[in-house]
Design an enzyme around this catalytic site. Structure first.
Site, PDB file in Angstrom:
ATOM      1  N   ARG A 177       0.923  -1.437   0.153  1.00 56.77           N
ATOM      2  CA  ARG A 177       0.088  -0.087   0.243  1.00 56.77           C
ATOM      3  C   ARG A 177       0.960   1.372  -0.033  1.00 56.77           C
ATOM      4  O   ARG A 177       1.492   1.332   0.976  1.00 56.77           O
ATOM      5  CB  ARG A 177      -0.824  -0.098   0.876  1.00 56.77           C
ATOM      6  CG  ARG A 177      -2.216   1.253   1.601  1.00 56.77           C
ATOM      7  CD  ARG A 177      -3.039   1.441   2.051  1.00 56.77           C
ATOM      8  NE  ARG A 177      -3.076   1.061   3.793  1.00 56.77           N
ATOM      9  CZ  ARG A 177      -3.537   1.090   4.690  1.00 56.77           C
ATOM     10  NH1 ARG A 177      -5.033   1.520   4.224  1.00 56.77           N
ATOM     11  NH2 ARG A 177      -2.946   1.523   6.104  1.00 56.77           N
ATOM     12  N   ASP A 464      -3.384   2.639  14.165  1.00 60.42           N
ATOM     13  CA  ASP A 464      -2.835   3.269  12.853  1.00 60.42           C
ATOM     14  C   ASP A 464      -3.114   4.464  13.241  1.00 60.42           C
ATOM     15  O   ASP A 464      -4.493   5.001  13.912  1.00 60.42           O
ATOM     16  CB  ASP A 464      -2.335   2.780  12.004  1.00 60.42           C
ATOM     17  CG  ASP A 464      -4.293   2.849  11.605  1.00 60.42           C
ATOM     18  OD1 ASP A 464      -4.630   3.197  11.379  1.00 60.42           O
ATOM     19  OD2 ASP A 464      -4.250   1.693  10.514  1.00 60.42           O
TER      20      ASP A 464
END
EC number: 2.3.3.9
Length: 564
Positions: A177, A464
């Site tokens: 990603r 996160d």
């Protein structure tokens, strides 16, 4: 470059093509990925696509101005023909037909990459985005790690434990990603301006690793990617152009690159068919990026007091707007012949409390059973300890099949999802305790991010940037609109004065939890100031990490002078 001598001196700078300056610290390992050819490839991508990226970012801002003025997101009448057409995406490659459990984590540190690939998951999504603090060291070490992982040579020796880590014979498929379109890479300048972060991440990885995926295999065998933070199909169109340019430059088969798009913004849920259509030769599905999706809901409706969220712990998949999003994503993906991936299980094992650990695992099982019954083909886990439980749920339901792409819809709900379903305000209480938790999580995450860690265990969850963003924008929204908050049965208003008191108390609590010395040596005080400023700003910043990015950029002027 300085002229070579008969006795070669150690290199102190990167060999850059014209128009490219690398301002990050020189390291021989980094130089092995920042080669002249790789940098020229990245620069070529930036020069070709930067105009389209600028236009897409301006269109994002224009859309937000319309939302602020009262126009809600909607399905675009101009692309109705795409939504109603009978087209399908390219067939899912057999190599990634089974994605029942995917583990996610940062591309650095090295040991974590090895453990994720060995975890028993079907896929490891190596992250340069929300789970990685984009320091120069993290980004470049991540590229080195992934190059070695693709080659099968990655190892790590833990001297303290006397243990060496290496890959098993069977490993997870690697997806990568890159960062979103909005994030720059300030350590690399192309024609005098910062590089587009995702083109650096994609370009370096693709340039060095595409050949390893060929190895006698045909189109659709990789490399594989996850694409984050998109809001409109025009952004998917740019990615499709990047993929086609990369395939042409490398001389590999068209549609070799495959990607899954994270539907993690509210505008994107109204564009799912269009996004798949733009990427139809390169797509392997969509993913419910549910934590960022909650963040985006708040940001999209930031100007509207009738859209206030309850405490973030109450905004789960049981909320009507979240359930509708999941059902529509499943229906859209299966109609187009690709994977519909479920959301993140953020729990982490509780080692010192067996009962609490089992309770947490039971929550994971229930969530994953809901996903697979709804029609999802796979799901995400934040920790290897969750994988056996998740595999048991998915494999038990699928009965040996790799996915549910060919199945009929699980129910009628997906067929009748309306625009109003997707934006229905969530229900639940708003409390001072919620304000406190947001402050505590936001500050601790930001402190870790400033110190170089983008994936942080807090209160038995792996946090996160997405959950830190929810904490920030929810506090901002409550303050902006003077939300009524419950304080042990007494109603109080969210005000800057209340936040100031909460922040003082929560900073003291954080210091007590982490210890005085760690608090003093860490960046907690700085994080507290940034978080408070963003929660009380007159205008909502688009991204927490974008605002704080310059605090982790370290330029090394000597790196740009090519040793002359």
């Amino acid at each position: 470059m300085a002229a070579a001598s008969t006795t070669a001196a150690p290199a102190t700078c990167y060999d850059t093509p014209e128009g490219v300056d690398v301002r990050g610290r020189y390291d021989p390992a980094f130089a092995s990925v920042l080669t002249r050819g790789a940098l020229a490839f990245v620069a070529g991508l930036q020069r070709e696509f930067r105009g389209a990226v600028r236009h897409a970012m301006e269109q994002r801002r224009e859309a937000q101005r319309r939302y602020d003025a009262g126009e809600p997101p909607r399905f675009d009448p101009a692309t109705r023909f795409v939504r109603e057409g009978g087209w399908r995406c390219a067939p899912v490659p057999p190599a990634v037909a089974d994605r029942t459990v995917e583990i996610t984590g940062p591309a650095e540190p090295r040991k974590m990459v090895i453990n994720a690939l060995n975890s028993g998951a079907k896929v490891f999504m190596a992250d340069f985005e929300d789970a990685l603090s984009p320091t120069w060291e993290n980004l470049m070490n991540g590229q080195v790690n992934l190059r070695d992982a693709v080659a099968g040579t990655i190892t790590f020796r833990d001297a303290a434990r006397g243990r060496e880590y290496r890959l098993n014979d069977q490993t997870a498929k690697l997806f990568v990603r890159p960062r979103g379109w909005h994030l720059p890479e300030a350590h690399i300048l192309i024609d005098g301006e910062p590089a587009i972060g995702c083109l650096v991440d994609f370009g370096l990885y693709f340039f060095h690793n595409h050949a390893a995926f060929r190895a006698g295999q045909g189109a659709g065998l990789g490399p594989f990617f996850y694409l984050p933070k998109m809001e409109h199909s025009r952004e998917a169109r740019i990615w499709n152009g990047v993929f086609e340019r990369a395939e042409q430059t490398a001389g590999i088969e068209r549609a070799s690159i495959r990607a899954t798009v994270l539907v993690e913004t509210l505008p994107a849920v109204f564009q799912m068919d269009e996004i798949l259509y733009e990427l139809r030769d390169h797509s392997v599905g969509l993913n419910c990026g549910r934590w960022d999706y909650i963040f985006s809901y708040v940001k999209t409706f930031r100007a509207h007091p009738d859209r206030l969220l309850p405490d973030r712990a109450l905004v789960g998949m049981g909320q009507h707007f979240m359930r509708s999003y999941s059902h529509l994503l499943i229906r859209t993906c299966h109609r187009r012949g690709v994977h519909a991936m479920g959301g993140m299980a953020a729990q982490i094992p509780i080692k010192d409390d067996a009962a609490a650990n089992e309770a947490a695992l039971e929550l994971v099982r229930k969530d994953k059973l809901r996903e697979v019954r709804a029609g999802h083909d796979g799901t995400w886990a934040a920790h290897p300890g969750l994988i056996p439980a998740i595999r048991e749920v998915f494999e038990g339901h699928l009965g040996g099949r790799p996915n549910q792409i060919g199945d009929a819809p699980a129910g009628q709900e997906a067929a009748t999802v309306t625009a109003e379903d997707l934006i229905q305000p969530p229900r639940g209480a708003r409390t001072v305790d919620g304000l406190r938790l947001n402050a505590r999580v936001g500050v601790q995450y930001l402190a870790a991010w400033l110190a170089g860690s983008g994936s942080v265990p807090l209160y038995n969850l792996m946090e996160d940037a997405a959950t830190a963003e929810i904490s920030r924008v929810q506090n901002w929204q409550w303050l902006r609109h003077g939300a009524a908050l419950d304080a042990a049965g007494v109603e109080v208003r969210a005000t800057p004065e209340l936040l100031a008191r909460v922040m003082e108390e929560e900073m003291a609590r954080i210091q007590a939890e982490v210890g005085r010395e760690r608090f003093r040596q860490g960046r907690y005080a700085e994080a507290g100031r940034i978080f408070s400023r963003q929660c009380t700003a007159p205008e909502l910043d688009d991204f927490l990490t974008l605002d704080a990015y310059n605090l982790i950029v370290v330029h090394h002027p000597g790196a740009a002078d090519k040793g002359e």
